[in-house]
Scaffold this active site. Structure first.
Site, PDB file in Angstrom:
ATOM      1  CG  ASN A 182      -4.541   4.519   8.996  1.00 55.59           C
ATOM      2  OD1 ASN A 182      -4.901   5.472   8.306  1.00 55.59           O
ATOM      3  ND2 ASN A 182      -3.500   4.573   9.788  1.00 55.59           N
ATOM      4  CB  CYS A 217       2.310   2.500   9.663  1.00 58.02           C
ATOM      5  SG  CYS A 217       1.087   1.382   8.986  1.00 58.02           S
ATOM      6  CB  SER A 236      -2.073  -2.928   1.254  1.00 54.83           C
ATOM      7  OG  SER A 236      -1.094  -3.713   1.884  1.00 54.83           O
ATOM      8  CB  ALA A 237      -2.078  -8.473  -0.462  1.00 57.95           C
ATOM      9  CG  HIS A 238      -0.405  -6.454   5.037  1.00 57.85           C
ATOM     10  ND1 HIS A 238      -0.430  -6.086   6.360  1.00 57.85           N
ATOM     11  CD2 HIS A 238      -0.025  -5.357   4.353  1.00 57.85           C
ATOM     12  CE1 HIS A 238      -0.061  -4.811   6.461  1.00 57.85           C
ATOM     13  NE2 HIS A 238       0.193  -4.344   5.261  1.00 57.85           N
ATOM     14  N   GLY A 259       0.810  -1.216   0.000  1.00 61.93           N
ATOM     15  CA  GLY A 259       0.000   0.000   0.000  1.00 61.93           C
ATOM     16  C   GLY A 259       0.843   1.265   0.000  1.00 61.93           C
TER      17      GLY A 259
END
Ligand code: PLP
Length: 393
Positions: free
Chosen positions: A151, A329, A201-203, A69
């Protein structure tokens, strides 16, 4: 172990693992090659592209695979702004105060490179101020970046209204949306239909870490951030992460297929979590940050007045509950969150706030265990604070 940090990352879905295994064990070809082994890999990447495109409401030719991402956001912001400036179209970059650092720090970089950058404010629920947005736009604006869902507090932005303001006030600008948190819970194909650029973003939805995608709709022009062998239509050079891409596609397809069942189940678990904590503590000991009807179904963001979030998280961790304060993050750094500050939350409440996010594998038993541990932790820290306050004066 109750895991309530699914916004940080969520486990790999079985479908993703199954899809990836052949490319971790046997098929090792580089899709850019010219032989049989390469063709197997290329076919897998192109099939994954079709799957991801279908799930995101895009054409396969509009999907650019990235290393996650953060990279997708960097490519969107820097790629669109620099391309527009190269073509003499402008120098303005507009975003909101509550974006992920992948967007905010990309904007900061563009600011250092001579772009005019504006960060638009939000209301107390974290919703972008459309009037302030309109005022920040002009016909020299190159890109506008407004996330689909936040987020930290999970607030969903009114993207169609944002797109209408951009079309009217900044007709040359491209609209980018960071849909990294939204993709697990919202139909990105519909919700982000008005954005020319869309990052995922895949995760965050049950795929592997280190792989993502940027939708680059036909007509949107970008210059690459990474130069090299010219993969992904020259927009993202570097040998493809074949297993990662295949795993992301499988996870996204499973996410979309299960959403109608998973989203209400997860919403009920989130409500059970928030309701259990509120019911178990005295009045005033907890408050909800953000507006539950307008936020992602998996997000529960709570402030415990008088309790240091850092101390609470340590207690929760000791007792086996994984949670986080704000963005995962900003690794380890428990600075007061820029999102909560932008929402006008006083500093002491921001420092007392904890993000609890449930996910596709969360169970009711996990939630109930977490509720008990959280209540005990808050009570213990409240007693500790009370003991430090001198009595009778
Ligand atoms: N954007 C948002 C809204 C996020 O929540 C995150 C990760 O937390 C990112 C971007 C970065 O994604 P990645 O971890 O794939 O680099």
């Amino acid at each position: 172990m109750p895991y309530l940090d699914h916004a940080a990352t969520t486990p790999l879905r079985p479908e993703a693992l199954e899809a990836m295994l052949p490319f971790l064990q046997g098929s090792f070809g580089n899709p850019s090659g010219q032989h049989a082994a390469a063709r197997v890999a290329k076919t897998a990447v192109e099939e994954a592209r079709e799957e991801v495109a279908a799930a995101l409401g895009a054409k396969p030719s509009e999907i650019v695979f990235t290393g996650g991402g953060t990279e997708a956001d960097n490519l969107a912001l820097k790629g669109a702004a620099r391309s527009a400036r190269d073509r003499g179209l402008g120098d303005g970059v507009v975003t909101t105060a509550v974006e992920h650092h992948a967007v905010l720090h990309s904007c900061d970089r563009l600011g250092r490179d001579g772009f005019r950058v504006a960060r638009v404010g939000v209301d107390h629920d974290g919703v972008v101020d459309l009037e302030a947005l309109a005022a920040a736009l002009d016909d020299r604006t190159t890109i506008v970046s407004v996330m689909l869902a936040n987020n930290e507090v999970g607030t969903v932005q009114p993207l169609a209204a944002v797109a209408a303001v951009v079309a009217e006030r900044a007709p040359r600008a491209v609209l980018h949306t960071d849909a990294v948190q939204a993709a697990a819970w919202l139909d990105v194909a519909t919700e982000a239909a008005d954005a020319a650029l869309v990052a995922v973003s895949a995760h965050k939805f049950g795929g592997p870490k280190g792989v993502g995608a940027l939708v680059v709709r036909t007509g949107a022009r970008l210059v690459p951030v990474i130069d090299g062998g010219g993969q992904e239509r020259d927009l993202r050079s570097g040998t493809h992460n074949v297993a990662g891409i295949v795993g992301m596609a499988a996870a996204l397809t499973a996410t979309v297929a299960r959403r109608a069942e998973e989203a209400p189940r997860v919403a009920a678990l989130r409500d059970r979590l928030a309701g259990g904590i509120v019911a178990g503590l005295p009045d005033g000991a907890v408050r909800l940050n953000g507006d539950p009807p307008g936020k992602l179904v998996n997000n529960c963001h709570l402030a415990f007045p008088g309790v240091e979030a850092e101390a609470l998280l340590l207690l929760l961790d000791r007792d086996g509950v994984c949670a986080s304060a704000g963005s995962s993050c900003a690794s380890g750094a428990l600075e007061p969150s820029h999102v909560l500050s932008a929402m006008g939350l006083p500093l002491d409440l921001a420092r007392s706030s904890v993000r609890l996010t449930v996910g596709w594998p969360t169970t009711g038993a996990e939630v109930d265990e977490a509720v008990a541990v959280i209540i005990a932790g808050v009570e213990r820290l409240t007693r500790r604070v009370a003991a430090r306050i001198p009595q009778g004066g």
